[in-house]
Design an enzyme around this catalytic site. Structure first.
Site, short mmCIF file in Angstrom:
data_model
loop_
_atom_site.label_atom_id
_atom_site.label_comp_id
_atom_site.label_asym_id
_atom_site.label_seq_id
_atom_site.Cartn_x
_atom_site.Cartn_y
_atom_site.Cartn_z
N GLY A 55 0.77 -1.24 0.05
CA GLY A 55 -0.03 0.01 -0.11
C GLY A 55 0.87 1.49 -0.01
O GLY A 55 1.91 1.11 0.47
N GLN A 60 2.89 9.89 1.43
CA GLN A 60 4.21 9.22 1.43
C GLN A 60 4.94 9.77 0.26
O GLN A 60 6.18 9.37 0.40
CB GLN A 60 3.85 7.65 1.61
N CYS A 116 5.91 -0.29 7.39
CA CYS A 116 5.32 1.12 6.63
C CYS A 116 6.63 1.61 5.85
O CYS A 116 7.70 1.59 6.40
CB CYS A 116 4.79 2.18 7.43
N LEU A 117 6.52 1.78 4.45
CA LEU A 117 7.61 2.27 3.57
C LEU A 117 8.00 3.75 4.26
O LEU A 117 9.31 3.87 3.71
CB LEU A 117 7.08 2.36 1.94
N HIS A 158 -4.59 0.90 7.66
CA HIS A 158 -3.21 1.57 7.95
C HIS A 158 -3.04 2.89 6.68
O HIS A 158 -2.42 3.95 7.05
CB HIS A 158 -2.06 0.42 7.35
N GLU A 159 -3.43 2.77 5.41
CA GLU A 159 -3.24 3.87 4.57
C GLU A 159 -4.17 4.88 4.64
O GLU A 159 -3.88 5.93 4.68
CB GLU A 159 -3.74 3.25 2.99
N HIS A 162 -2.71 7.29 7.00
CA HIS A 162 -2.02 8.22 6.38
C HIS A 162 -2.67 9.39 6.02
O HIS A 162 -1.94 10.52 6.05
CB HIS A 162 -1.03 7.72 5.15
NI NI Z 1 2.41 3.21 5.81
#
Ligand code: NI
Length: 190
Positions: A55, A60, A116-117, A158-159, A162
């Site tokens: 995701g 991000q 998470c990236l 999760h997304e 953000h």
């Molecule tokens: Ni993330």
């Protein structure tokens, strides 16, 4: 919304890492559904697959707007090409985009290990709803609603966080949260 005929091409976008301020901002709704938006989504998918991740939310990549891409189904494996080079092969794409999502959750919560990236190297269990319903728009601005379970549901939550300026470490116990905040701030400042 599933993206049909996905071509796996685009531009790799730089992924911002915590504690970049854009990750703490509440993102604004998407109001214009045009070719630029479609190009952005294709670049975000391309970036997500290469990272690799399941995701990626617009904040991000530094854009504080309410959309994210995801794919919890694809496969990625290293293969040797005919001329002896190692490369990654990606198959079974199931690219999705959710624009201006609104989650309606209820019922049981489960613990699930997340990463998470934007928070490289941190993997911790987070409590999330096991089952969700989400309203969202597609690339044309059409409204949809879907239900999701398990990994898919976890990923959407999760997304979506953000988009509200929440990174998953904020959902850990105070002790762990303080530990990671210090650690990541230190790493970022060298
Ligand atoms: Ni993330």
């Amino acid at each position: 919304m599933k993206i049909e005929n996905y071509e796996f091409k685009g531009t790799l976008l730089p992924i911002v890492t915590y504690p970049d301020p854009v990750l703490s901002k509440v993102a604004v709704p998407v109001t214009v559904f045009d070719k630029d938006l479609e190009n952005l989504v294709m670049d975000m998918l391309y970036t997500m697959y290469h990272a690799p991740g399941i995701g990626l939310a617009a904040p991000q990549i530094g854009k504080s707007i309410r959309l994210f891409v995801m794919d919890v189904d694809y496969d990625r494996e290293e293969v040797t090409t005919a001329d002896g080079k190692e490369e990654m092969r990606y198959t079974n794409f199931n690219p999705m985009v959710l624009i201006n999502p609104v989650i309606k959750s209820s019922g049981e919560k489960i613990l699930y290990e997340e990463g998470c990236l934007s928070v490289p190297g941190v993997y911790e269990e987070v409590k999330r709803f096991e089952h969700i319903k989400v309203d969202y728009q597609d690339l044309q601005g059409n409204k949809h609603s879907m239900e999701a379970d398990e990994l898919f549901a976890i990923c959407v939550q999760h997304e979506n966080d953000h988009l509200d300026g929440v990174v998953f470490i904020e959902r850990l116990s105070n002790l762990k949260k303080q530990f990671y905040k210090k650690k990541l701030a230190k790493e970022k400042n060298g």
